[in-house]
Design an enzyme around this catalytic site. Structure first.
Site, PDB file in Angstrom:
ATOM      1  N   GLU A  27      -4.853 -22.554   5.571  1.00  0.00           N
ATOM      2  CA  GLU A  27      -4.826 -21.876   6.612  1.00  0.00           C
ATOM      3  C   GLU A  27      -5.542 -20.699   6.685  1.00  0.00           C
ATOM      4  O   GLU A  27      -5.556 -19.873   5.813  1.00  0.00           O
ATOM      5  CB  GLU A  27      -3.437 -21.316   7.110  1.00  0.00           C
ATOM      6  N   GLU A  34       9.352 -20.501   7.845  1.00  0.00           N
ATOM      7  CA  GLU A  34       8.048 -19.868   7.057  1.00  0.00           C
ATOM      8  C   GLU A  34       8.359 -18.325   7.015  1.00  0.00           C
ATOM      9  O   GLU A  34       8.487 -17.614   7.919  1.00  0.00           O
ATOM     10  CB  GLU A  34       6.697 -19.967   7.710  1.00  0.00           C
ATOM     11  N   ASP A  53       4.111 -19.682   2.193  1.00  0.00           N
ATOM     12  CA  ASP A  53       2.807 -19.501   2.506  1.00  0.00           C
ATOM     13  C   ASP A  53       2.212 -18.294   1.442  1.00  0.00           C
ATOM     14  O   ASP A  53       2.896 -17.374   1.259  1.00  0.00           O
ATOM     15  CB  ASP A  53       2.758 -18.472   3.861  1.00  0.00           C
TER      16      ASP A  53
END
Ligand code: MN
Length: 283
Positions: A238, A144, A177
């Site tokens: 998230e 990530e 993300d």
């Protein structure tokens, strides 16, 4: 068909048998397909209790982490490799097919300097060893990229793909993300399309790390690109209603960014499914 899940800290800041029951019940009530369980301290996870509560709910599971202070993957790499190997084992025991996040660096200290080629190669060498163990257990690793204030190792999709190429094992995927992309990338569509062959996991996170749909992330651009590449991996939203002290420090969250309450999670799932389906992406 991609699955929709959420990070456990959407509800609670720690993972114990008691919070696990509440979080799993809430995630199931929100209509989610899976839960992302943080393995910030993998040795403390009650595997048996977690497996039981997940099995009863029918929810799937994915695991994530950032390396703690001292768990370096370079000079000497033993502590970092040992930490990740334990996390791989716990992920496999929980039934997760993915261990993802900032598995390549510690988030416990702000970055001090750029990472040179030797250090980058050392990180790739360490992760190759972990990837082999993960493959034995049927687990994939996710890389990530996170923003420049959290690490100097991997900030962009392009750097993530570079690290994946250096690791050179088939069970390592890219994990994008949208919160970090909003800081580091030039748009959302180009990096998603450039990663089509390697993208395995996506965090749907808002520009201020609040509730998705309330900030600056252009969700149409995100879902259009994911639909274009026929993304088949998992998507997790998230945000952190539960503020874990380790995570708060790592991510510099100093004030409440989301209202607490299960209705927010259910509404977020509905919002993201609606926006995705507008582009033909069924989640
Ligand atoms: Mn994330």
């Amino acid at each position: 068909m991609p699955r929709l899940g959420a990070h456990a800290f959407v509800w609670e800041a720690e993972w114990t048998p008691a919070t696990a029951r509440r979080v799993v019940a809430s995630a199931a009530a929100a209509g989610l397909d899976f839960l992302e369980i943080p393995l910030l301290e993998p040795g403390t996870v009650n595997v048996q209790a977690t497996r039981e509560v997940l099995a009863a709910s029918g929810l799937g599971v994915t695991c994530s982490l950032g390396l703690p202070l001292g768990a370096s993957l370079t000079e000497p790499p033993q502590a970092g490799i040992a930490f990740l190997e334990q996390a791989v084992d716990v992920a496999a025991e929980l039934g997760s097919a993915l261990l993802t996040g900032v598995i390549y660096a510690s988030l416990s200290e702000p970055p001090q300097r750029p990472v040179g080629p030797r250090e980058f190669d050392a990180i790739a060498d360490s992760l190759r060893r972990v990837a082999l163990r993960a493959a034995d257990r049927g687990v994939r690793l996710g890389i990530e990229p996170v923003n420049r204030y959290e690490t100097s190792v991997v900030n962009t999709a392009a750097q993530g793909l570079e690290l994946i190429a250096a690791i050179d094992e088939p069970n390592v995927v890219l994990h994008l993300d949208t919160y970090h992309m909003n800081i580091e990338e030039k748009g959302f569509g180009p990096p998603i399309r450039s990663a089509a062959a390697n993208l395995g996991y996506v965090h749907l996170a808002e520009s201020d790390r609040g509730v998705p749909g309330t900030g600056n992330v252009p969700w149409d651009e995100v879902f259009e690109a994911l639909a274009d590449i026929r993304f088949e991996g998992d998507l997790a939203f998230e945000y952190f209603a539960g503020v874990n002290p380790l995570l708060a420090r790592a991510t510099c969250i100093w004030r409440p960014l989301v209202p607490s309450g299960d209705d927010v999670a259910a509404a977020t799932a509905g919002y993201l499914r609606d926006r995705a389906s507008g582009h033909g992406l069924r989640i």
